[in-house]
Design a protein around this motif. Sequence first.
Motif, PDB file in Angstrom:
ATOM      1  N   ALA A   4       0.855  -1.186   0.000  1.00  0.00           N
ATOM      2  CA  ALA A   4       0.000   0.000   0.000  1.00  0.00           C
ATOM      3  C   ALA A   4       0.890   1.234   0.000  1.00  0.00           C
ATOM      4  O   ALA A   4       1.855   1.318   0.753  1.00  0.00           O
ATOM      5  N   PHE A   5       0.581   2.172  -0.884  1.00  0.00           N
ATOM      6  CA  PHE A   5       1.311   3.427  -0.914  1.00  0.00           C
ATOM      7  C   PHE A   5       0.376   4.524  -1.400  1.00  0.00           C
ATOM      8  O   PHE A   5      -0.707   4.254  -1.924  1.00  0.00           O
ATOM      9  N   LYS A   6       0.783   5.757  -1.199  1.00  0.00           N
ATOM     10  CA  LYS A   6      -0.075   6.865  -1.595  1.00  0.00           C
ATOM     11  C   LYS A   6       0.748   7.948  -2.267  1.00  0.00           C
ATOM     12  O   LYS A   6       1.946   8.101  -2.019  1.00  0.00           O
ATOM     13  N   PHE A   7       0.076   8.690  -3.129  1.00  0.00           N
ATOM     14  CA  PHE A   7       0.681   9.831  -3.800  1.00  0.00           C
ATOM     15  C   PHE A   7       0.032  11.100  -3.261  1.00  0.00           C
ATOM     16  O   PHE A   7      -1.181  11.149  -3.049  1.00  0.00           O
ATOM     17  N   ILE A   8       0.859  12.125  -3.041  1.00  0.00           N
ATOM     18  CA  ILE A   8       0.385  13.364  -2.429  1.00  0.00           C
ATOM     19  C   ILE A   8       0.742  14.549  -3.323  1.00  0.00           C
ATOM     20  O   ILE A   8       1.826  14.593  -3.909  1.00  0.00           O
ATOM     21  N   GLU A   9      -0.158  15.510  -3.421  1.00  0.00           N
ATOM     22  CA  GLU A   9       0.032  16.768  -4.139  1.00  0.00           C
ATOM     23  C   GLU A   9       0.246  16.538  -5.636  1.00  0.00           C
ATOM     24  O   GLU A   9       1.371  16.382  -6.107  1.00  0.00           O
ATOM     25  N   PRO A  10      -0.831  16.533  -6.397  1.00  0.00           N
ATOM     26  CA  PRO A  10      -0.715  16.266  -7.833  1.00  0.00           C
ATOM     27  C   PRO A  10      -0.008  17.390  -8.584  1.00  0.00           C
ATOM     28  O   PRO A  10      -0.170  18.563  -8.280  1.00  0.00           O
ATOM     29  N   LYS A  11       0.779  16.994  -9.581  1.00  0.00           N
ATOM     30  CA  LYS A  11       1.419  17.956 -10.473  1.00  0.00           C
ATOM     31  C   LYS A  11       0.550  18.227 -11.696  1.00  0.00           C
ATOM     32  O   LYS A  11       0.785  19.180 -12.432  1.00  0.00           O
ATOM     33  N   GLN A  84      -9.210  14.763  -2.753  1.00  0.00           N
ATOM     34  CA  GLN A  84      -8.579  16.068  -2.908  1.00  0.00           C
ATOM     35  C   GLN A  84      -7.143  15.936  -3.416  1.00  0.00           C
ATOM     36  O   GLN A  84      -6.916  15.612  -4.559  1.00  0.00           O
ATOM     37  N   MET A  85      -6.147  16.140  -2.535  1.00  0.00           N
ATOM     38  CA  MET A  85      -4.752  16.208  -2.969  1.00  0.00           C
ATOM     39  C   MET A  85      -4.012  14.885  -2.777  1.00  0.00           C
ATOM     40  O   MET A  85      -2.789  14.849  -2.748  1.00  0.00           O
ATOM     41  N   LYS A  86      -4.740  13.781  -2.649  1.00  0.00           N
ATOM     42  CA  LYS A  86      -4.086  12.517  -2.324  1.00  0.00           C
ATOM     43  C   LYS A  86      -4.676  11.381  -3.142  1.00  0.00           C
ATOM     44  O   LYS A  86      -5.875  11.327  -3.394  1.00  0.00           O
ATOM     45  N   TRP A 122       2.800  13.240  -9.418  1.00  0.00           N
ATOM     46  CA  TRP A 122       2.610  13.655  -8.031  1.00  0.00           C
ATOM     47  C   TRP A 122       3.927  14.126  -7.425  1.00  0.00           C
ATOM     48  O   TRP A 122       5.003  13.712  -7.845  1.00  0.00           O
ATOM     49  N   GLU A 123       3.828  14.981  -6.408  1.00  0.00           N
ATOM     50  CA  GLU A 123       5.024  15.508  -5.752  1.00  0.00           C
ATOM     51  C   GLU A 123       5.699  14.461  -4.872  1.00  0.00           C
ATOM     52  O   GLU A 123       6.920  14.383  -4.790  1.00  0.00           O
ATOM     53  N   LYS A 124       4.909  13.642  -4.174  1.00  0.00           N
ATOM     54  CA  LYS A 124       5.461  12.683  -3.220  1.00  0.00           C
ATOM     55  C   LYS A 124       4.788  11.326  -3.363  1.00  0.00           C
ATOM     56  O   LYS A 124       3.594  11.241  -3.661  1.00  0.00           O
ATOM     57  N   CYS A 125       5.577  10.290  -3.107  1.00  0.00           N
ATOM     58  CA  CYS A 125       5.044   8.934  -2.997  1.00  0.00           C
ATOM     59  C   CYS A 125       5.436   8.408  -1.622  1.00  0.00           C
ATOM     60  O   CYS A 125       6.620   8.361  -1.278  1.00  0.00           O
ATOM     61  N   VAL A 126       4.448   8.036  -0.812  1.00  0.00           N
ATOM     62  CA  VAL A 126       4.693   7.576   0.557  1.00  0.00           C
ATOM     63  C   VAL A 126       4.357   6.089   0.647  1.00  0.00           C
ATOM     64  O   VAL A 126       3.235   5.680   0.349  1.00  0.00           O
TER      65      VAL A 126
END
Length: 298
Positions: A4-11, A84-86, A122-126
């Motif tokens: 499981a992972f998530k992307f944050i803040e779309p480009k 939203q942003m995620k 996306w800006e980040k992948c967590v």
Amino acid sequence: MKVAFKFIEPKVDVTENYLENVSQTMKSLFDDSYTISRFESNVLGITKFTQFDNSIKTTAATLHLIQTIEVTYLDVQINISHQQMKLDIEVAISAAIKEYKEADPIAEEMKVVIKESLINDWEKCVWIFDNDAMNYSKELYSEIYTLENSLRQFIDELLTRKLGISWWDTYVGTKTKKDSIHTRTKYIELAPFFNDINLDLMSINIDDLKKIINTGKDYNKVQSAAFENNLWNDIFYNYFSDDISVILESFADNRNHVVHNKLIDAVAYSKIKDNLSQVFDNLNIAREKYFEEIRGEY
């Protein structure tokens, strides 16, 4: 395998069709390597939370894949939700045959490809959870635990035979002794059964074991209470390879990496296994030399 992972803040603009496009992208990623027997994509709908003014849109994509070369049958379920942003992604891979392994190269390749295909949007992948990393760590820690304690046992047996039962008091540096007392005090509070047992050697880490082996090798760094003694030249040099310090330094880093739950992939797993083999080989050779020495005395 489950990850499981998530992307944050779309480009990029995350449009209404973004989730459907992601699902189709998942399908196209594996067209060349797999025979896709069935592909399903279902937009589950939008849930509105008015108190937070948030919308969560979820889609579920299931890929039924056949890897014809290795005859491995995989069901890949990719659940994607956008708020939203995620963007949250959960990938679960199961197999239709018993021979499938938890840390399967196909599964590992799949999660990497999925991540790489989306990360530029996306800006980040967590990373949140990785079942492969957990299984790698479980296997590696078992070997690390055994090797670390085998090294302690050999050092104690060798130095007791060569220097006597008081070798710890005579040859170990002040800082190492203090660290041992500090660790032992906290441990005894947890396990009072061992309160009346000597845990000096059990209470120090790999770095301290390396210092004991290297005592006298570098007089500028040594912490030994008896500087006239050189444990490396007089004793350990006869049993270990000259690069044992470098090997144990990597061993300490790898141990901490595993014990402190850092992510491990196939590449890291292979490197750590190679290092463990180096420690194992050194220890086995040292033991054989030691026992041969004992046999020669009788």
